[in-house]
Scaffold this motif. Sequence first.
Motif, PDB file in Angstrom:
ATOM      1  N   ILE A  85      16.994   6.471  10.477  1.00 50.47           N
ATOM      2  CA  ILE A  85      17.456   5.850   9.227  1.00 50.47           C
ATOM      3  C   ILE A  85      18.179   4.545   9.531  1.00 50.47           C
ATOM      4  CG2 ILE A  85      19.145   6.089   7.346  1.00 50.47           C
ATOM      5  CD1 ILE A  85      18.306   9.084   7.222  1.00 50.47           C
ATOM      6  N   THR A  86      19.041   4.577  10.531  1.00 45.43           N
ATOM      7  CA  THR A  86      19.802   3.379  10.892  1.00 45.43           C
ATOM      8  C   THR A  86      18.898   2.315  11.503  1.00 45.43           C
ATOM      9  OG1 THR A  86      21.728   4.781  11.238  1.00 45.43           O
ATOM     10  CG2 THR A  86      21.848   2.558  12.111  1.00 45.43           C
ATOM     11  N   ALA A  87      17.879   2.730  12.231  1.00 43.68           N
ATOM     12  CA  ALA A  87      16.930   1.757  12.788  1.00 43.68           C
ATOM     13  C   ALA A  87      16.204   1.021  11.665  1.00 43.68           C
ATOM     14  CB  ALA A  87      15.933   2.456  13.705  1.00 43.68           C
ATOM     15  N   ILE A  88      15.919   1.728  10.581  1.00 40.64           N
ATOM     16  CA  ILE A  88      15.215   1.113   9.450  1.00 40.64           C
ATOM     17  C   ILE A  88      16.151   0.275   8.589  1.00 40.64           C
ATOM     18  CG2 ILE A  88      13.992   1.612   7.282  1.00 40.64           C
ATOM     19  CD1 ILE A  88      12.875   4.145   8.782  1.00 40.64           C
ATOM     20  N   LEU A  89      17.314   0.830   8.230  1.00 40.42           N
ATOM     21  CA  LEU A  89      18.231   0.159   7.310  1.00 40.42           C
ATOM     22  C   LEU A  89      19.214  -0.786   7.992  1.00 40.42           C
ATOM     23  CD1 LEU A  89      19.183   3.127   4.934  1.00 40.42           C
ATOM     24  CD2 LEU A  89      17.430   1.364   4.595  1.00 40.42           C
ATOM     25  N   GLY A  90      19.398  -0.604   9.291  1.00 38.50           N
ATOM     26  CA  GLY A  90      20.438  -1.346   9.991  1.00 38.50           C
ATOM     27  C   GLY A  90      21.786  -0.700   9.731  1.00 38.50           C
ATOM     28  N   PRO A  91      22.736  -0.926  10.601  1.00 40.99           N
ATOM     29  CA  PRO A  91      24.063  -0.350  10.402  1.00 40.99           C
ATOM     30  C   PRO A  91      24.684  -0.860   9.098  1.00 40.99           C
ATOM     31  CG  PRO A  91      23.850  -1.263  12.626  1.00 40.99           C
ATOM     32  CD  PRO A  91      22.651  -1.695  11.837  1.00 40.99           C
ATOM     33  N   SER A  92      25.030   0.059   8.214  1.00 34.40           N
ATOM     34  CA  SER A  92      25.547  -0.320   6.902  1.00 34.40           C
ATOM     35  C   SER A  92      26.066   0.910   6.175  1.00 34.40           C
ATOM     36  CB  SER A  92      24.429  -0.962   6.063  1.00 34.40           C
ATOM     37  OG  SER A  92      23.388  -0.009   5.844  1.00 34.40           O
ATOM     38  N   GLU A  93      26.713   0.668   5.053  1.00 33.82           N
ATOM     39  CA  GLU A  93      27.166   1.774   4.217  1.00 33.82           C
ATOM     40  C   GLU A  93      25.978   2.573   3.693  1.00 33.82           C
ATOM     41  OE1 GLU A  93      28.304  -1.340   3.835  1.00 33.82           O
ATOM     42  OE2 GLU A  93      30.464  -1.199   4.198  1.00 33.82           O
ATOM     43  N   ALA A  95      23.153   3.028   5.270  1.00 38.42           N
ATOM     44  CA  ALA A  95      22.691   3.859   6.384  1.00 38.42           C
ATOM     45  C   ALA A  95      23.625   5.050   6.587  1.00 38.42           C
ATOM     46  CB  ALA A  95      22.605   3.028   7.665  1.00 38.42           C
ATOM     47  N   VAL A  96      24.930   4.843   6.412  1.00 36.08           N
ATOM     48  CA  VAL A  96      25.886   5.950   6.511  1.00 36.08           C
ATOM     49  C   VAL A  96      25.561   7.001   5.468  1.00 36.08           C
ATOM     50  CG1 VAL A  96      28.297   6.652   6.199  1.00 36.08           C
ATOM     51  CG2 VAL A  96      27.764   4.574   7.501  1.00 36.08           C
ATOM     52  N   ALA A  97      25.429   6.564   4.208  1.00 37.74           N
ATOM     53  CA  ALA A  97      25.171   7.506   3.116  1.00 37.74           C
ATOM     54  C   ALA A  97      23.867   8.262   3.323  1.00 37.74           C
ATOM     55  CB  ALA A  97      25.156   6.766   1.779  1.00 37.74           C
ATOM     56  N   ALA A  98      22.811   7.536   3.635  1.00 38.20           N
ATOM     57  CA  ALA A  98      21.507   8.176   3.819  1.00 38.20           C
ATOM     58  C   ALA A  98      21.520   9.115   5.027  1.00 38.20           C
ATOM     59  CB  ALA A  98      20.422   7.107   3.994  1.00 38.20           C
ATOM     60  N   SER A  99      22.180   8.698   6.097  1.00 35.97           N
ATOM     61  CA  SER A  99      22.246   9.522   7.306  1.00 35.97           C
ATOM     62  C   SER A  99      23.016  10.813   7.058  1.00 35.97           C
ATOM     63  CB  SER A  99      22.909   8.738   8.446  1.00 35.97           C
ATOM     64  OG  SER A  99      22.123   7.631   8.807  1.00 35.97           O
ATOM     65  N   ALA A 121      26.642  11.702  12.127  1.00 31.73           N
ATOM     66  CA  ALA A 121      25.562  10.975  11.438  1.00 31.73           C
ATOM     67  C   ALA A 121      26.105   9.711  10.779  1.00 31.73           C
ATOM     68  CB  ALA A 121      24.900  11.879  10.401  1.00 31.73           C
ATOM     69  N   GLY A 122      27.263   9.825  10.155  1.00 35.40           N
ATOM     70  CA  GLY A 122      27.877   8.658   9.530  1.00 35.40           C
ATOM     71  C   GLY A 122      28.255   7.596  10.538  1.00 35.40           C
ATOM     72  N   SER A 123      28.757   8.026  11.666  1.00 40.85           N
ATOM     73  CA  SER A 123      29.123   7.093  12.723  1.00 40.85           C
ATOM     74  C   SER A 123      27.902   6.348  13.247  1.00 40.85           C
ATOM     75  CB  SER A 123      29.813   7.862  13.860  1.00 40.85           C
ATOM     76  OG  SER A 123      30.109   7.019  14.925  1.00 40.85           O
ATOM     77  N   ILE A 124      26.810   7.066  13.414  1.00 40.08           N
ATOM     78  CA  ILE A 124      25.564   6.433  13.842  1.00 40.08           C
ATOM     79  C   ILE A 124      25.116   5.416  12.789  1.00 40.08           C
ATOM     80  CG2 ILE A 124      23.090   6.826  14.254  1.00 40.08           C
ATOM     81  CD1 ILE A 124      23.941   9.538  15.557  1.00 40.08           C
ATOM     82  N   GLY A 125      25.183   5.810  11.525  1.00 37.77           N
ATOM     83  CA  GLY A 125      24.791   4.909  10.438  1.00 37.77           C
ATOM     84  C   GLY A 125      25.650   3.656  10.354  1.00 37.77           C
TER      85      GLY A 125
END
Length: 165
Positions: A85-93, A95-99, A121-125
Amino acid sequence: MSVLTNASATIARRGTTASALSAAAAALTIIASLATAEHLLGLAVFALPFVASAALIALAPSGPPARPGAILRAYPAAAATALPITAILGPSEAAVAASVVAAVALMAILRAPHIPAALCAGSIGLTGPGLGYLPHTLIPAVAIVLVAAWVAGRLVPGFEYPLRG
Protein backbone atom coordinates in the motif's frame (compact mmCIF):
# COMPACT_ATOMS: atom_id res chain seq x y z
CA MET A 1 -13.26 -1.01 59.66
CA SER A 2 -12.66 -4.30 61.41
CA VAL A 3 -9.26 -5.89 61.85
CA LEU A 4 -10.25 -8.66 59.43
CA THR A 5 -11.38 -6.19 56.76
CA ASN A 6 -8.19 -4.20 57.26
CA ALA A 7 -6.08 -7.35 56.89
CA SER A 8 -7.95 -8.35 53.72
CA ALA A 9 -7.39 -4.90 52.24
CA THR A 10 -3.68 -5.09 53.05
CA ILE A 11 -3.36 -8.52 51.42
CA ALA A 12 -5.26 -7.31 48.33
CA ARG A 13 -2.95 -4.26 48.05
CA ARG A 14 0.12 -6.49 48.34
CA GLY A 15 -1.26 -8.73 45.58
CA THR A 16 -1.91 -5.74 43.37
CA THR A 17 1.50 -4.28 44.13
CA ALA A 18 3.21 -7.61 43.43
CA SER A 19 1.30 -7.95 40.15
CA ALA A 20 2.21 -4.41 39.15
CA LEU A 21 5.88 -4.97 39.93
CA SER A 22 5.86 -8.27 38.07
CA ALA A 23 4.29 -6.66 34.98
CA ALA A 24 6.72 -3.74 35.16
CA ALA A 25 9.72 -6.08 35.44
CA ALA A 26 8.50 -8.13 32.48
CA ALA A 27 7.99 -5.00 30.37
CA LEU A 28 11.43 -3.74 31.37
CA THR A 29 13.01 -7.07 30.39
CA ILE A 30 11.45 -6.97 26.92
CA ILE A 31 12.06 -3.26 26.29
CA ALA A 32 15.65 -3.46 27.53
CA SER A 33 16.22 -6.41 25.20
CA LEU A 34 14.98 -4.35 22.25
CA ALA A 35 17.16 -1.38 23.20
CA THR A 36 20.21 -3.57 23.72
CA ALA A 37 19.77 -5.29 20.36
CA GLU A 38 19.41 -1.93 18.64
CA HIS A 39 22.56 -0.52 20.21
CA LEU A 40 24.76 -3.61 20.03
CA LEU A 41 23.62 -5.08 16.71
CA GLY A 42 22.54 -1.92 14.88
CA LEU A 43 19.06 -3.29 14.23
CA ALA A 44 16.16 -0.85 14.10
CA VAL A 45 14.08 -2.84 16.59
CA PHE A 46 13.49 -0.27 19.32
CA ALA A 47 10.26 1.10 17.87
CA LEU A 48 6.83 1.93 19.29
CA PRO A 49 4.97 -1.11 17.91
CA PHE A 50 7.36 -3.51 19.63
CA VAL A 51 7.45 -1.50 22.86
CA ALA A 52 3.64 -1.60 22.78
CA SER A 53 3.85 -5.39 22.35
CA ALA A 54 6.03 -5.50 25.47
CA ALA A 55 3.41 -3.55 27.43
CA LEU A 56 0.57 -5.76 26.20
CA ILE A 57 2.45 -8.95 27.03
CA ALA A 58 3.43 -7.63 30.46
CA LEU A 59 -0.13 -6.61 31.34
CA ALA A 60 -2.03 -9.62 29.99
CA PRO A 61 0.45 -12.40 29.17
CA SER A 62 -2.14 -15.13 28.73
CA GLY A 63 -4.70 -13.01 26.85
CA PRO A 64 -5.37 -13.82 23.18
CA PRO A 65 -3.70 -10.62 21.87
CA ALA A 66 -0.47 -11.39 23.75
CA ARG A 67 -0.14 -15.01 22.71
CA PRO A 68 2.84 -15.88 20.53
CA GLY A 69 0.61 -17.24 17.76
CA ALA A 70 -1.27 -13.94 17.50
CA ILE A 71 1.98 -12.00 17.41
CA LEU A 72 3.52 -14.31 14.81
CA ARG A 73 0.48 -13.90 12.55
CA ALA A 74 -0.32 -10.23 13.17
CA TYR A 75 3.03 -8.59 12.44
CA PRO A 76 3.56 -10.32 9.07
CA ALA A 77 -0.06 -9.51 8.20
CA ALA A 78 0.57 -5.85 9.02
CA ALA A 79 3.72 -5.73 6.92
CA ALA A 80 2.17 -7.70 4.06
CA THR A 81 -0.61 -5.14 3.77
CA ALA A 82 1.30 -1.95 4.59
CA LEU A 83 4.38 -2.40 2.41
CA PRO A 84 2.54 -2.67 -0.94
CA ILE A 85 0.00 0.00 0.00
CA THR A 86 2.79 2.40 0.92
CA ALA A 87 4.73 1.53 -2.23
CA ILE A 88 1.68 2.53 -4.27
CA LEU A 89 0.51 5.58 -2.29
CA GLY A 90 3.84 6.75 -0.94
CA PRO A 91 4.35 7.56 2.72
CA SER A 92 1.35 9.64 3.77
CA GLU A 93 -1.68 9.85 6.02
CA ALA A 94 -3.64 8.06 3.30
CA ALA A 95 -1.11 5.20 3.34
CA VAL A 96 -1.34 5.06 7.15
CA ALA A 97 -5.13 4.85 7.06
CA ALA A 98 -5.26 2.28 4.27
CA SER A 99 -2.47 0.20 5.83
CA VAL A 100 -4.09 0.10 9.27
CA VAL A 101 -7.54 -0.72 7.88
CA ALA A 102 -6.15 -3.50 5.69
CA ALA A 103 -4.01 -4.87 8.54
CA VAL A 104 -6.97 -4.90 10.93
CA ALA A 105 -9.08 -6.76 8.38
CA LEU A 106 -6.35 -9.34 7.75
CA MET A 107 -5.67 -9.76 11.49
CA ALA A 108 -9.40 -10.39 11.99
CA ILE A 109 -9.40 -13.03 9.25
CA LEU A 110 -6.30 -14.65 10.78
CA ARG A 111 -7.71 -14.40 14.32
CA ALA A 112 -4.58 -12.56 15.37
CA PRO A 113 -5.82 -9.62 17.49
CA HIS A 114 -2.42 -8.13 18.31
CA ILE A 115 -3.19 -4.39 18.28
CA PRO A 116 0.46 -3.20 18.26
CA ALA A 117 0.77 -4.76 14.80
CA ALA A 118 -1.73 -2.17 13.57
CA LEU A 119 0.67 0.46 14.90
CA CYS A 120 3.36 -1.28 12.86
CA ALA A 121 1.22 -0.98 9.72
CA GLY A 122 0.68 2.70 10.43
CA SER A 123 4.37 3.26 10.96
CA ILE A 124 5.14 1.61 7.64
CA GLY A 125 2.50 3.79 5.97
CA LEU A 126 4.02 6.92 7.47
CA THR A 127 7.69 6.18 6.78
CA GLY A 128 7.78 3.88 3.73
CA PRO A 129 10.76 1.79 4.86
CA GLY A 130 10.66 -0.63 1.91
CA LEU A 131 11.31 -4.36 1.92
CA GLY A 132 14.46 -3.94 4.02
CA TYR A 133 12.11 -3.44 6.95
CA LEU A 134 11.46 -7.18 7.07
CA PRO A 135 15.00 -8.48 7.78
CA HIS A 136 16.31 -5.38 9.58
CA THR A 137 13.36 -4.61 11.84
CA LEU A 138 10.28 -6.82 11.77
CA ILE A 139 11.75 -10.32 11.95
CA PRO A 140 14.40 -9.58 14.59
CA ALA A 141 12.05 -7.40 16.67
CA VAL A 142 9.34 -10.06 16.82
CA ALA A 143 11.93 -12.69 17.72
CA ILE A 144 13.41 -10.47 20.44
CA VAL A 145 9.98 -9.67 21.91
CA LEU A 146 8.97 -13.32 22.10
CA VAL A 147 12.31 -14.59 23.43
CA ALA A 148 12.53 -11.77 25.99
CA ALA A 149 8.94 -12.46 27.11
CA TRP A 150 9.84 -16.11 27.56
CA VAL A 151 12.96 -15.13 29.53
CA ALA A 152 10.88 -12.78 31.68
CA GLY A 153 8.53 -15.68 32.35
CA ARG A 154 11.51 -17.65 33.67
CA LEU A 155 13.15 -14.85 35.67
CA VAL A 156 10.42 -12.55 36.96
CA PRO A 157 8.57 -13.86 40.02
CA GLY A 158 4.82 -13.95 39.45
CA PHE A 159 5.06 -13.49 35.67
CA GLU A 160 4.24 -16.36 33.37
CA TYR A 161 4.28 -16.19 29.59
CA PRO A 162 2.77 -19.17 27.78
CA LEU A 163 5.02 -19.88 24.82
CA ARG A 164 2.25 -21.77 23.03
CA GLY A 165 -0.82 -20.26 21.51
